[in-house]
Design a protein around this motif. Structure first.
Motif, PDB file in Angstrom:
ATOM      1  N   ALA A  29       0.830  -1.215   0.000  1.00 28.23           N
ATOM      2  CA  ALA A  29       0.000   0.000   0.000  1.00 28.23           C
ATOM      3  C   ALA A  29       0.857   1.256   0.000  1.00 28.23           C
ATOM      4  O   ALA A  29       0.553   2.235  -0.705  1.00 28.23           O
ATOM      5  CB  ALA A  29      -0.924  -0.013   1.216  1.00 28.23           C
ATOM      6  N   LEU A  30       1.940   1.251   0.767  1.00 26.14           N
ATOM      7  CA  LEU A  30       2.813   2.415   0.831  1.00 26.14           C
ATOM      8  C   LEU A  30       3.570   2.617  -0.479  1.00 26.14           C
ATOM      9  O   LEU A  30       3.793   3.764  -0.914  1.00 26.14           O
ATOM     10  CB  LEU A  30       3.789   2.272   1.990  1.00 26.14           C
ATOM     11  CG  LEU A  30       3.165   2.452   3.381  1.00 26.14           C
ATOM     12  CD1 LEU A  30       4.108   1.942   4.458  1.00 26.14           C
ATOM     13  CD2 LEU A  30       2.808   3.916   3.633  1.00 26.14           C
ATOM     14  N   GLU A  32       2.447   1.944  -3.402  1.00 29.16           N
ATOM     15  CA  GLU A  32       1.493   2.529  -4.353  1.00 29.16           C
ATOM     16  C   GLU A  32       1.361   4.036  -4.150  1.00 29.16           C
ATOM     17  O   GLU A  32       1.132   4.770  -5.115  1.00 29.16           O
ATOM     18  CB  GLU A  32       0.135   1.846  -4.198  1.00 29.16           C
ATOM     19  CG  GLU A  32       0.128   0.413  -4.697  1.00 29.16           C
ATOM     20  CD  GLU A  32      -1.157  -0.331  -4.357  1.00 29.16           C
ATOM     21  OE1 GLU A  32      -1.317  -1.465  -4.841  1.00 29.16           O
ATOM     22  OE2 GLU A  32      -2.000   0.209  -3.617  1.00 29.16           O
ATOM     23  N   ARG A  33       1.522   4.488  -2.923  1.00 27.30           N
ATOM     24  CA  ARG A  33       1.384   5.918  -2.643  1.00 27.30           C
ATOM     25  C   ARG A  33       2.711   6.675  -2.743  1.00 27.30           C
ATOM     26  O   ARG A  33       2.756   7.798  -3.237  1.00 27.30           O
ATOM     27  CB  ARG A  33       0.795   6.136  -1.250  1.00 27.30           C
ATOM     28  CG  ARG A  33       0.551   7.604  -0.948  1.00 27.30           C
ATOM     29  CD  ARG A  33      -0.168   7.835   0.350  1.00 27.30           C
ATOM     30  NE  ARG A  33      -0.502   9.235   0.485  1.00 27.30           N
ATOM     31  CZ  ARG A  33      -1.616   9.800   0.028  1.00 27.30           C
ATOM     32  NH1 ARG A  33      -2.538   9.066  -0.572  1.00 27.30           N
ATOM     33  NH2 ARG A  33      -1.828  11.103   0.176  1.00 27.30           N
ATOM     34  N   CYS A  34       3.794   6.037  -2.290  1.00 26.34           N
ATOM     35  CA  CYS A  34       5.060   6.755  -2.116  1.00 26.34           C
ATOM     36  C   CYS A  34       6.167   6.324  -3.072  1.00 26.34           C
ATOM     37  O   CYS A  34       7.247   6.920  -3.055  1.00 26.34           O
ATOM     38  CB  CYS A  34       5.561   6.571  -0.688  1.00 26.34           C
ATOM     39  SG  CYS A  34       4.373   7.048   0.590  1.00 26.34           S
ATOM     40  N   LEU A  59       5.034   6.928   6.920  1.00 30.90           N
ATOM     41  CA  LEU A  59       5.034   8.090   6.026  1.00 30.90           C
ATOM     42  C   LEU A  59       6.156   9.054   6.401  1.00 30.90           C
ATOM     43  O   LEU A  59       6.809   9.645   5.530  1.00 30.90           O
ATOM     44  CB  LEU A  59       3.681   8.795   6.075  1.00 30.90           C
ATOM     45  CG  LEU A  59       2.514   8.064   5.398  1.00 30.90           C
ATOM     46  CD1 LEU A  59       1.203   8.809   5.636  1.00 30.90           C
ATOM     47  CD2 LEU A  59       2.766   7.885   3.903  1.00 30.90           C
ATOM     48  N   HIS A  64       7.033  11.671   3.616  1.00 26.40           N
ATOM     49  CA  HIS A  64       5.711  12.124   3.205  1.00 26.40           C
ATOM     50  C   HIS A  64       4.955  12.641   4.424  1.00 26.40           C
ATOM     51  O   HIS A  64       5.025  12.064   5.502  1.00 26.40           O
ATOM     52  CB  HIS A  64       4.923  10.993   2.548  1.00 26.40           C
ATOM     53  CG  HIS A  64       5.393  10.661   1.169  1.00 26.40           C
ATOM     54  ND1 HIS A  64       4.681  10.942   0.027  1.00 26.40           N
ATOM     55  CD2 HIS A  64       6.552  10.088   0.748  1.00 26.40           C
ATOM     56  CE1 HIS A  64       5.352  10.546  -1.038  1.00 26.40           C
ATOM     57  NE2 HIS A  64       6.491  10.008  -0.624  1.00 26.40           N
ATOM     58  N   ALA A  70      -4.633  10.965   3.941  1.00 28.41           N
ATOM     59  CA  ALA A  70      -3.549  10.121   3.435  1.00 28.41           C
ATOM     60  C   ALA A  70      -3.535   8.778   4.159  1.00 28.41           C
ATOM     61  O   ALA A  70      -3.376   7.720   3.536  1.00 28.41           O
ATOM     62  CB  ALA A  70      -2.214  10.836   3.610  1.00 28.41           C
ATOM     63  N   GLY A  73      -6.346   6.573   2.994  1.00 33.40           N
ATOM     64  CA  GLY A  73      -6.081   6.015   1.674  1.00 33.40           C
ATOM     65  C   GLY A  73      -5.126   4.839   1.733  1.00 33.40           C
ATOM     66  O   GLY A  73      -5.348   3.810   1.081  1.00 33.40           O
ATOM     67  N   VAL A  74      -4.064   4.964   2.529  1.00 39.40           N
ATOM     68  CA  VAL A  74      -3.108   3.865   2.671  1.00 39.40           C
ATOM     69  C   VAL A  74      -3.784   2.655   3.303  1.00 39.40           C
ATOM     70  O   VAL A  74      -3.605   1.516   2.858  1.00 39.40           O
ATOM     71  CB  VAL A  74      -1.897   4.312   3.511  1.00 39.40           C
ATOM     72  CG1 VAL A  74      -1.021   3.108   3.873  1.00 39.40           C
ATOM     73  CG2 VAL A  74      -1.073   5.347   2.759  1.00 39.40           C
ATOM     74  N   ARG A  77      -6.043   0.643   0.921  1.00 42.04           N
ATOM     75  CA  ARG A  77      -5.275  -0.235   0.053  1.00 42.04           C
ATOM     76  C   ARG A  77      -4.666  -1.392   0.851  1.00 42.04           C
ATOM     77  O   ARG A  77      -4.580  -2.521   0.369  1.00 42.04           O
ATOM     78  CB  ARG A  77      -4.158   0.556  -0.644  1.00 42.04           C
ATOM     79  CG  ARG A  77      -4.666   1.635  -1.581  1.00 42.04           C
ATOM     80  CD  ARG A  77      -5.571   1.050  -2.658  1.00 42.04           C
ATOM     81  NE  ARG A  77      -4.876   0.010  -3.412  1.00 42.04           N
ATOM     82  CZ  ARG A  77      -5.480  -1.051  -3.947  1.00 42.04           C
ATOM     83  NH1 ARG A  77      -6.782  -1.232  -3.782  1.00 42.04           N
ATOM     84  NH2 ARG A  77      -4.779  -1.933  -4.632  1.00 42.04           N
TER      85      ARG A  77
END
Length: 232
Positions: A29-30, A32-34, A59, A64, A70, A73-74, A77
């Motif tokens: 999941a991280l 995909e975001r970072c 994060l 981040h 945020a 969202g993480v 996922r």
């Protein structure tokens, strides 16, 4: 020995070992975001942390900023990936757990969860071992979860408040036994005033758990001393 008014169980390392499924799901999941993690989370210890605190610290390590949006969202996922990762063959129900939960139900002794997991994550992890049916999940169920606060003591306090509401009377902290496997579990319970049974089925040895202030320590939930404490 009289039974406790309610017993509050941690999940990871206490009831089940998920074979690293939670960490892998979180890292996916991280990423995909970072973007690629490149080993930057290698030193992050998840033991006893709430899911929201884990995301906050992760994060930060990844450079981040944290916001509730945020984090949400993480975690959304994360749950999606957890449903895949939990199939890991290394998953196991820990010794004595299934028979203990059956015995508690047979005696009609109140119990619930006190975990840093999200509610949905808790259910996924327990369902993999066919343990989810032992617990109530709807409104009014006894339990404390990640949404109750990043600090573990807020999770314990929430579980205690729901136990009081469920039983129709004030359940004092000394009447609730918290069962966990990490120093964070012990510290949070002691902060609220609950006695603790620590089990050495996670990362920490019995001596370490005793040293951090656990009231009772057992190697597993099969131990006769643990069963006497839990079943009364």
């Amino acid at each position: 020995m009289q039974p406790f008014a309610v017993i509050l169980f941690d999940i990871d390392g206490t009831l089940v070992s998920a074979g690293g499924a939670g960490r892998r799901a979180l890292e996916r999941a991280l990423e995909e975001r970072c973007g690629p993690l490149a080993g930057r989370l290698a030193g992050l210890r998840l033991d006893g942390m709430t899911d929201r605190l884990i995301v906050r610290e992760a994060l930060g390590l990844l450079g981040h900023g944290f916001s509730d949006a945020a984090c949400d969202g993480v975690l959304e996922r994360y749950l999606s990936h957890l449903r895949e990762e939990i199939a890991d063959p290394r998953y196991e129900v820990l010794p004595g757990v299934a028979s203990l939960l059956e015995a508690l139900r047979a005696r009609a002794l109140p119990f619930g969860l006190c975990t840093g997991n999200l509610v949905d994550g808790a259910r996924v992890k327990l369902a993999r071992g066919a343990l989810d049916h032992h617990f109530e999940w709807g409104p009014g169920a006894i339990g404390g979860f990640a949404h109750d606060g990043e600090a573990r003591e807020r999770v314990v306090a929430a579980a205690l408040a729901r136990a009081s509401a469920r039983l129709g009377r004030t359940v004092h902290a000394r009447e609730a036994l918290v069962v966990g496997d990490t120093p964070r579990d012990v510290a949070a319970a002691r902060h609220v005033g609950c006695p603790v049974l620590a089990v050495a089925t996670g990362r920490y040895a019995a001596g370490e758990l005793a040293a951090c202030g656990a009231d009772h320590v057992s190697a597993t939930l099969e131990d006769p001393a643990a069963l006497r404490l839990l079943l009364g």
